[in-house]
Motif scaffolding. Structure first.
Motif, PDB file in Angstrom:
ATOM      1  N   GLN A 251       0.829  -1.204   0.000  1.00 39.47           N
ATOM      2  CA  GLN A 251       0.000   0.000   0.000  1.00 39.47           C
ATOM      3  C   GLN A 251       0.867   1.259   0.000  1.00 39.47           C
ATOM      4  OE1 GLN A 251      -2.260  -0.904   3.520  1.00 39.47           O
ATOM      5  NE2 GLN A 251      -0.992   0.361   4.852  1.00 39.47           N
ATOM      6  N   GLN A 252       0.259   2.388  -0.356  1.00 39.35           N
ATOM      7  CA  GLN A 252       1.023   3.609  -0.567  1.00 39.35           C
ATOM      8  C   GLN A 252       1.691   4.124   0.699  1.00 39.35           C
ATOM      9  OE1 GLN A 252      -1.281   6.818  -2.229  1.00 39.35           O
ATOM     10  NE2 GLN A 252       0.468   8.204  -2.417  1.00 39.35           N
ATOM     11  N   HIS A 253       0.969   4.134   1.803  1.00 35.42           N
ATOM     12  CA  HIS A 253       1.499   4.673   3.047  1.00 35.42           C
ATOM     13  C   HIS A 253       1.879   3.530   3.980  1.00 35.42           C
ATOM     14  CE1 HIS A 253       0.347   8.686   1.809  1.00 35.42           C
ATOM     15  NE2 HIS A 253      -0.898   8.260   1.591  1.00 35.42           N
ATOM     16  N   ALA A 254       3.139   3.540   4.439  1.00 34.00           N
ATOM     17  CA  ALA A 254       3.638   2.452   5.278  1.00 34.00           C
ATOM     18  C   ALA A 254       3.312   2.654   6.748  1.00 34.00           C
ATOM     19  CB  ALA A 254       5.151   2.308   5.111  1.00 34.00           C
ATOM     20  N   TYR A 255       3.246   3.905   7.186  1.00 25.52           N
ATOM     21  CA  TYR A 255       3.038   4.136   8.615  1.00 25.52           C
ATOM     22  C   TYR A 255       2.387   5.488   8.847  1.00 25.52           C
ATOM     23  CZ  TYR A 255       7.241   7.043   8.170  1.00 25.52           C
ATOM     24  OH  TYR A 255       8.143   7.997   7.781  1.00 25.52           O
ATOM     25  N   TYR A 256       1.845   5.632  10.063  1.00 24.59           N
ATOM     26  CA  TYR A 256       1.253   6.883  10.493  1.00 24.59           C
ATOM     27  C   TYR A 256       2.020   7.359  11.730  1.00 24.59           C
ATOM     28  CZ  TYR A 256      -1.997  10.064  12.809  1.00 24.59           C
ATOM     29  OH  TYR A 256      -2.542  11.140  13.441  1.00 24.59           O
ATOM     30  N   VAL A 257       2.388   8.638  11.767  1.00 23.66           N
ATOM     31  CA  VAL A 257       3.169   9.187  12.871  1.00 23.66           C
ATOM     32  C   VAL A 257       2.232   9.794  13.909  1.00 23.66           C
ATOM     33  CG1 VAL A 257       4.982  10.808  13.546  1.00 23.66           C
ATOM     34  CG2 VAL A 257       5.082   9.676  11.310  1.00 23.66           C
TER      35      VAL A 257
END
Length: 275
Positions: free
Chosen positions: A39-45
């Motif tokens: 998926q496009q985004h690996a993580y959320y900060v």
């Protein structure tokens, strides 16, 4: 103009690259892990204050309208410095040349030991994916070359230098999260990154302008007007140097070496002189 990052922001940026590297290394063993890997985004900060607060981390993910599977990353600075047996700083001031400085100016700097506590929470819809994430991450961290990352610390506007942060052997704590929602499972991995933070005291333009008055961007004994000049030190705070010296090169006393140093460039030259 490049925005100046604080040491914590620089470390967070490096840990983000570290997470992306793990995602490339991971081998999906479930459909949801395969989805997370591609998926496009690996993580959320998340904010550092949410460390050890799983409900707050989950709530921040909902507010961001991020779908699972998703990795939530939070980091905070540990107040106490790392143990001296792990990281030794350099509290005294030392004259060095920063390799990344295009002008190769001689600067005065010191370093401070620092530890960042990092928490990764992987949220998904099935426990197999959560357990697989934690298991593979712990295997990834067992690789010596993966335990150390480079942090590009800002030393002066436009000048950065990479310094190491290292995961110590006894600081990896995988765990399972207890979540009230039946359709939400999670795995938690805690660890510490420790290393040195550099401080340039003199020789480069300061990181921040003097918006709060003269001296608001300076520090260290070098810039302290209350410390009198030490013996051999001139009024501008620099240690005095010998610009020329003769040493005998043989016992006969007929040949000696004259060493000279340019006070500006600090280039040393030697010449043999015969009597």
């Amino acid at each position: 103009m490049v925005r100046v990052l604080s040491p914590r922001e620089s470390a967070a940026q490096a840990i983000g690259k570290f997470i992306v590297d793990f995602r490339h290394w991971l081998v999906p063993e479930t459909r949801l892990l395969s989805r997370w890997k591609s998926q496009q985004h690996a993580y959320y900060v998340a904010e550092g204050r949410m460390v050890d607060d799983a409900p707050a981390l989950i709530d921040s993910l909902r507010k961001a309208e991020a779908a699972v599977p998703m990795l939530v990353f939070a980091m905070k600075q540990v107040t106490a410095p790392p143990d001296l047996s792990q990281v030794i700083g350099m509290p005294f001031e030392k004259r060095v040349i920063i390799p990344t400085d295009p002008e190769k100016r001689q600067v005065i700097m010191r370093t401070e030991p620092r530890t960042y506590h990092v928490q990764l929470m992987f949220l998904t819809n099935d426990s197999d994916s959560a357990h697989a994430f934690a298991s593979q991450f712990c295997s990834y961290i067992r690789l010596i070359e993966k335990r150390r990352i480079h942090v590009e610390y800002h030393l002066s506007p436009g000048i950065t230098q990479p310094w190491h942060l290292t995961i110590l052997d006894n600081s990896i704590y995988p765990d399972e999260i207890t979540i009230e929602e039946a359709n939400l499972k999670g795995a938690l991995v805690d660890f510490d990154f420790s290393g040195l933070v550099p401080r340039v005291l003199k020789g480069l333009p300061p990181l921040y302008p003097e918006e709060f008055g003269p001296g608001s961007n300076l520090g260290g004994d070098t810039n302290n007007p209350n410390i009198p000049n030490r013996p051999g030190e001139n009024p501008n705070g620099e240690l005095g140097i010998v610009v020329q010296v003769d040493t005998h090169a043989d016992l006969s006393g007929r040949r000696f070496v004259r060493g000279s140093i340019d006070p500006e460039t600090r280039i040393i030259t030697e010449e043999y002189i015969y009597l």
